[in-house]
Design an enzyme around this catalytic site. Structure first.
Site, mmCIF file in Angstrom:
data_model
loop_
_atom_site.group_PDB
_atom_site.id
_atom_site.type_symbol
_atom_site.label_atom_id
_atom_site.label_comp_id
_atom_site.label_asym_id
_atom_site.label_seq_id
_atom_site.Cartn_x
_atom_site.Cartn_y
_atom_site.Cartn_z
ATOM 1 N N TYR A 1 -10.242 -3.461 -19.252
ATOM 2 C CA TYR A 1 -9.252 -3.585 -18.363
ATOM 3 C C TYR A 1 -8.254 -3.024 -19.590
ATOM 4 O O TYR A 1 -6.912 -2.282 -18.241
ATOM 5 C CB TYR A 1 -9.062 -5.287 -18.645
ATOM 6 N N SER B 1 -0.462 -2.334 -15.826
ATOM 7 C CA SER B 1 -0.363 -3.696 -15.981
ATOM 8 C C SER B 1 0.549 -3.692 -17.581
ATOM 9 O O SER B 1 0.530 -2.206 -18.537
ATOM 10 C CB SER B 1 -1.886 -3.779 -16.993
HETATM 11 N N1 LIG Z 1 -2.285 -10.604 -11.027
HETATM 12 C C1 LIG Z 1 -1.720 -10.123 -12.531
HETATM 13 O O1 LIG Z 1 -1.466 -10.882 -13.102
HETATM 14 C C2 LIG Z 1 -1.620 -7.854 -12.445
HETATM 15 C C3 LIG Z 1 -0.414 -8.233 -13.973
HETATM 16 C C4 LIG Z 1 -1.108 -6.388 -13.682
HETATM 17 C C5 LIG Z 1 -1.416 -5.615 -12.503
HETATM 18 N N2 LIG Z 1 -2.050 -6.404 -12.041
HETATM 19 C C6 LIG Z 1 -2.387 -5.421 -11.290
HETATM 20 O O2 LIG Z 1 -2.466 -5.069 -9.714
HETATM 21 C C7 LIG Z 1 -3.025 -4.322 -8.927
HETATM 22 C C8 LIG Z 1 -3.211 -4.964 -7.852
HETATM 23 O O3 LIG Z 1 -4.354 -6.929 -8.177
HETATM 24 P P1 LIG Z 1 -3.234 -7.937 -7.938
HETATM 25 O O4 LIG Z 1 -3.113 -9.341 -8.885
HETATM 26 O O5 LIG Z 1 -3.264 -7.999 -6.350
HETATM 27 O O6 LIG Z 1 -5.990 -8.449 -7.459
HETATM 28 P P2 LIG Z 1 -5.988 -9.358 -6.500
HETATM 29 O O7 LIG Z 1 -5.355 -10.644 -6.006
HETATM 30 O O8 LIG Z 1 -7.142 -9.500 -6.900
HETATM 31 O O9 LIG Z 1 -6.023 -7.602 -5.808
HETATM 32 C C9 LIG Z 1 -6.968 -6.782 -5.904
HETATM 33 C C10 LIG Z 1 -6.532 -5.493 -4.923
HETATM 34 O O10 LIG Z 1 -7.903 -4.650 -5.372
HETATM 35 C C11 LIG Z 1 -8.310 -4.055 -4.242
HETATM 36 N N3 LIG Z 1 -9.250 -3.634 -4.800
HETATM 37 C C12 LIG Z 1 -10.847 -4.244 -5.599
HETATM 38 N N4 LIG Z 1 -11.791 -3.775 -5.772
HETATM 39 C C13 LIG Z 1 -11.006 -1.921 -5.504
HETATM 40 C C14 LIG Z 1 -12.187 -1.389 -5.094
HETATM 41 N N5 LIG Z 1 -13.363 -1.050 -5.311
HETATM 42 N N6 LIG Z 1 -12.147 -0.290 -3.846
HETATM 43 C C15 LIG Z 1 -10.908 -0.478 -2.887
HETATM 44 N N7 LIG Z 1 -9.566 -1.525 -3.405
HETATM 45 C C16 LIG Z 1 -10.436 -2.535 -4.014
HETATM 46 C C17 LIG Z 1 -8.597 -5.790 -3.336
HETATM 47 O O11 LIG Z 1 -9.152 -4.971 -2.255
HETATM 48 P P3 LIG Z 1 -10.091 -6.526 -1.481
HETATM 49 O O12 LIG Z 1 -8.955 -7.936 -0.985
HETATM 50 O O13 LIG Z 1 -10.228 -5.763 -0.056
HETATM 51 O O14 LIG Z 1 -11.077 -6.913 -2.103
HETATM 52 C C18 LIG Z 1 -6.634 -6.037 -3.279
HETATM 53 O O15 LIG Z 1 -6.246 -5.382 -2.984
HETATM 54 C C19 LIG Z 1 -4.330 -4.455 -9.303
HETATM 55 O O16 LIG Z 1 -3.883 -3.304 -9.542
HETATM 56 C C20 LIG Z 1 -4.538 -4.869 -10.911
HETATM 57 O O17 LIG Z 1 -4.312 -4.532 -11.977
HETATM 58 C C21 LIG Z 1 -2.730 -7.283 -11.943
#
Ligand SMILES: NC(=O)c1ccc[n+]([C@@H]2O[C@H](COP(=O)([O-])OP(=O)(O)OC[C@H]3O[C@@H](n4cnc5c(N)ncnc54)[C@H](OP(=O)(O)O)[C@@H]3O)[C@@H](O)[C@H]2O)c1
Length: 243
Positions: free
Chosen positions: A155, A141
């Site tokens: 985080y 991130s």
């Molecule tokens: N959105 C942002 O602004 C942003 C910015 C920077 C970095 N990120 C990073 O990008 C990545 C994806 O985030 P996203 O934005 O796509 O968020 P999201 O829509 O909340 O999705 C989270 C993902 O992580 C999986 N997950 C959560 N807890 C888990 C666990 N205990 N075991 C296995 N899988 C788990 C979820 O699986 P399920 O669908 O089965 O729950 C889902 O695939 C994360 O690492 C996040 O920190 C996001």
């Protein structure tokens, strides 16, 4: 295409958001794709069907990234289905916002378990089953560099740990020509930011958040042939948020 020539990928946390965009993009790039999920069996099933209808093989596996055994089993199922793995994307992550006075021990432990320990264990479990010259891609991130917001300390340090981790892993795996790189997205339009898109867009220099497909484009770049000399890097893609 023979079985040996097929490209294969495993995405940890692939049923929705950035992970699902990465699964779709890798399939479009010609990969058979396995992916894990923890809470969204319906999304996982429909994504699997979508990938298979597009002509690639897909496997969805329920596996909690906080559970070392579940991670190992997910890798084993992928290898059973596809054989050796070309690329892994470690995307699973969670965000709990709380200022220091309010952070509960359970949420501290969970963020460490999924965002740091789970990332390391996913890579450690997959590497013995990867082809030499393969690709390890983590989703960190931009908060590893700068947050600008209260309530993100846990985080933020979890993602800083990922940026540090890829450097050591890159050296560990250099002899096998496996590259290890970290993508650092800024605010992206996923469930993680539900209810905050307008506020985040206003604060962004480009006046919008990222589309998950834009992050998946960087996954494709790091998985592809143009980055064979890049390793241990963290690449920020955040519309200028951290400038
Ligand atoms: N959105 C942002 O602004 C942003 C910015 C920077 C970095 N990120 C990073 O990008 C990545 C994806 O985030 P996203 O934005 O796509 O968020 P999201 O829509 O909340 O999705 C989270 C993902 O992580 C999986 N997950 C959560 N807890 C888990 C666990 N205990 N075991 C296995 N899988 C788990 C979820 O699986 P399920 O669908 O089965 O729950 C889902 O695939 C994360 O690492 C996040 O920190 C996001």
């Amino acid at each position: 295409m023979t079985i040996q020539e097929r490209k294969t990928a495993l995405v940890f946390g692939g049923a929705r958001g950035i992970g699902a965009a990465a699964v779709r993009r890798l399939a479009k790039d010609g990969y058979d794709v396995a992916f894990t999920y923890v809470s969204r069996p319906d999304s996982a099933k429909s994504l699997m069907t979508e990938i298979e209808e597009g002509g690639r093989r897909a496997v969805s596996i329920q596996a909690d990234s906080a559970d070392a055994e579940a991670i190992r089993a997910a890798v084993a199922k992928t290898v059973d289905a596809f054989g050796l793995i070309d690329a892994i994307v470690v995307n699973a992550g969670i965000l709990r916002l709380n200022t220091v006075e309010a952070v509960r021990l359970e949420e501290l432990d969970l963020m460490i378990d999924v965002n740091i320990r789970g990332v390391f264990l996913s890579i450690q479990s997959a590497v013995p089953h990867m082809k030499d010259g393969g690709r390890v891609i983590t989703i960190g991130s931009n908060t590893a560099e700068r947050t600008g917001m209260a309530g993100t300390s846990v985080y933020q340090f979890s993602k800083a740990a990922v940026a540090a981790m890829v450097k050591g892993l890159a050296l560990d795996l250099a002899t096998r020509r496996i590259t290890v790189n970290n993508i650092q997205p800024g605010p992206t339009n996923t469930d993680m930011n539900a209810g905050a898109i307008e506020m985040l867009s206003d604060r962004s220099p480009l006046k919008r958040v990222a589309n998950p497909d834009e992050i998946a484009g960087m996954v494709s770049y790091l998985a592809g042939p143009d980055t064979s000399f890049m390793t241990g890097a963290s690449l920020t893609i955040d519309g200028g948020w951290t400038l």
